[in-house]
Scaffold this active site. Sequence first.
Site, short mmCIF file in Angstrom:
data_model
loop_
_atom_site.label_atom_id
_atom_site.label_comp_id
_atom_site.label_asym_id
_atom_site.label_seq_id
_atom_site.Cartn_x
_atom_site.Cartn_y
_atom_site.Cartn_z
N SER A 204 88.76 -64.90 30.66
CA SER A 204 88.18 -64.99 31.97
C SER A 204 87.63 -66.32 32.35
O SER A 204 86.58 -66.35 33.11
CB SER A 204 87.09 -64.13 32.19
OG SER A 204 87.73 -62.58 32.38
N ARG B 70 78.91 -49.94 29.01
CA ARG B 70 79.36 -51.21 28.89
C ARG B 70 78.51 -52.22 28.26
O ARG B 70 77.45 -52.45 28.59
CB ARG B 70 79.56 -51.80 30.49
CG ARG B 70 80.44 -50.95 31.10
CD ARG B 70 81.04 -51.59 32.48
NE ARG B 70 81.67 -52.81 32.64
CZ ARG B 70 81.95 -53.28 33.49
NH1 ARG B 70 81.42 -52.83 34.88
NH2 ARG B 70 82.63 -54.61 33.62
N GLN C 137 80.97 -62.75 31.88
CA GLN C 137 79.84 -62.59 32.52
C GLN C 137 78.59 -62.86 31.77
O GLN C 137 77.48 -63.44 32.43
CB GLN C 137 79.81 -61.29 33.14
CG GLN C 137 80.95 -60.84 34.17
CD GLN C 137 80.82 -59.25 34.85
OE1 GLN C 137 79.90 -58.84 34.22
NE2 GLN C 137 81.76 -58.99 35.34
N ARG D 177 76.61 -64.74 42.52
CA ARG D 177 76.12 -66.12 42.00
C ARG D 177 75.30 -66.65 42.88
O ARG D 177 74.20 -67.24 42.57
CB ARG D 177 77.41 -66.97 41.77
CG ARG D 177 78.49 -66.38 40.35
CD ARG D 177 79.58 -67.08 40.27
NE ARG D 177 80.26 -66.93 38.83
CZ ARG D 177 80.75 -65.87 38.72
NH1 ARG D 177 80.73 -64.87 39.49
NH2 ARG D 177 81.35 -65.72 37.47
N GLY E 84 78.90 -54.80 37.27
CA GLY E 84 78.67 -55.61 36.05
C GLY E 84 78.36 -57.10 36.10
O GLY E 84 77.21 -57.41 35.47
N LYS F 202 82.62 -60.55 46.18
CA LYS F 202 81.39 -60.46 45.33
C LYS F 202 80.97 -61.24 44.15
O LYS F 202 79.81 -61.39 43.77
CB LYS F 202 81.75 -58.89 44.59
CG LYS F 202 82.48 -58.67 43.46
CD LYS F 202 82.58 -57.05 43.36
CE LYS F 202 83.42 -56.78 42.24
NZ LYS F 202 83.01 -57.40 40.84
N SER F 203 82.22 -61.78 43.72
CA SER F 203 81.61 -62.59 42.47
C SER F 203 80.91 -64.01 42.71
O SER F 203 80.12 -64.52 42.61
CB SER F 203 83.03 -63.15 41.66
OG SER F 203 83.61 -62.40 40.99
N ASP G 103 91.41 -59.01 36.81
CA ASP G 103 91.27 -57.94 37.98
C ASP G 103 92.55 -57.72 38.80
O ASP G 103 92.43 -56.77 39.69
CB ASP G 103 90.11 -58.39 38.95
CG ASP G 103 88.47 -58.40 38.17
OD1 ASP G 103 88.63 -57.87 36.99
OD2 ASP G 103 87.74 -58.91 38.92
#
Length: 427
Positions: free
Chosen positions: A172, A98, A146, A27, A70, A22-23, A305
């Site tokens: 991250s 958040r 992010q 993108r 997110g 999904k990341s 994660d």
Amino acid sequence: MRYTVSAPGTPIHAAIQLPASKSISNRALILHALAHGKQTPCNLSDCDDTRVMVRALQGNPEHIDIMAAGTAMRFLTAYLSVTPGSRIITGTQRMQQRPIRILVDSLRLLGAKIDYAGQEGFPPLRITGTELQGDEISLAGNVSSQYISALLMMGAVLPNGLRLHLTGSIISRPYINLTLQLIHDFGGRAEWSSENSITVYPGGYRDVPFTVESDWSAASYWYQILALRGNEERRMKDEESPKGDEHETVELLGLFPRSYQGDSRGAEIFSRLGVHTEYTDRGVRLTLAGTPVSRLEEDMVDIPDLAQTFVVTCCLMDIPFRFTGLQSLKIKETDRIAALITELRKLGYLVRSEQDSVLLWDGERCPAENTPIISTYEDHRMAMAFAPACIVLPQIVIDEPQVVSKSYLAYWEDLKKAGFTISNEQG
Ligand SMILES: O=C(O)C1=C[C@@H](OP(=O)(O)O)[C@@H](O)[C@H](O)C1
Ligand SMILES: C=C(OP(=O)(O)O)C(=O)O
């Protein structure tokens, strides 16, 4: 709804088509949109977090609900700031807790028109797209990468590009590098100009073909399954009731050796827990090999994660651990530090935290609940990391199991394919 999950009675031999990352999907979708591309990225994830992104980018909706995603919230906030039109972007109740102030402040400094439509510092936001003029900002690198990825992707369409200076320790970081890699793949130019500064050159993006690779974070639950099976096999041998020496294998399709994803580091850490990774021409084959370490210490600042996977795995394998670098866990889908401590206590493990950034376990136990029901707190990774506990326990009950759709829609179906039994109760 609740699922009762039981482990296979026979050795596992499964080939699993993992979901796409999904990341990477999210993108690729932003970069494709900024490129005004015609060639839709291939193998996009079918998970909720990517579906909401697709929907937000299609048909120009005025009200965008990204639910719990997110990446979608943060990436779209920057994208909408440079896209004509006025929109409200919101999400679940948790998303409205958040933080997003660091990103909003940065965008405002560049000239963006963003208002808080609810509580200051949090979604929902009203964003009116405009031409941004600024080209240099400093922002904190220690809250969520992010924000940084969102600014970087947008930076290449600004008239003078963008220079980011990151303050504080950078968390991250592999996700920032993933963004730089994808910017490059879509024909943009961006690079680290020092240990904590990044330059994005102007010039925009190209319409290119792009295929999303499978998700290494999702792979971690299969590594966990194998690690726990290995543990059980060793225990059975000790008790002299050998199950036969038929070797178990899980093949995970669509993963590559030089992955863009930082979570591919999970393979190395799992090698210390007795899981061997072999790359094949279609993915990775996992087998059991070696003796697990007697204690695991790891800085997880690059792989937040995977924290739940390793915390649950180590407890169930009786491997004391100390995991540092977990400062971002409190602001994810739930406060993952609190959730892990609470749910592991139900299974009889007394895990502790320090300074909201360390989780540790020295082997302390407490009486386990008779029939523990694992709460999932709207967090897909709580469900996925606790389900494999059925390998060690007679079975495990997972509350609200449908949460997995945030990143891994077919998780339960894939467990069934591998021989797990799942029964559905109304809870
Ligand atoms: O950029 C990304 O795709 C992500 C970055 C990480 O978030 P943080 O940077 O907030 O730690 C990670 O936890 C999340 O699941 C995905
Ligand atoms: C933290 C996560 O996602 P996000 O921050 O994108 O909601 C996750 O998938 O574990």
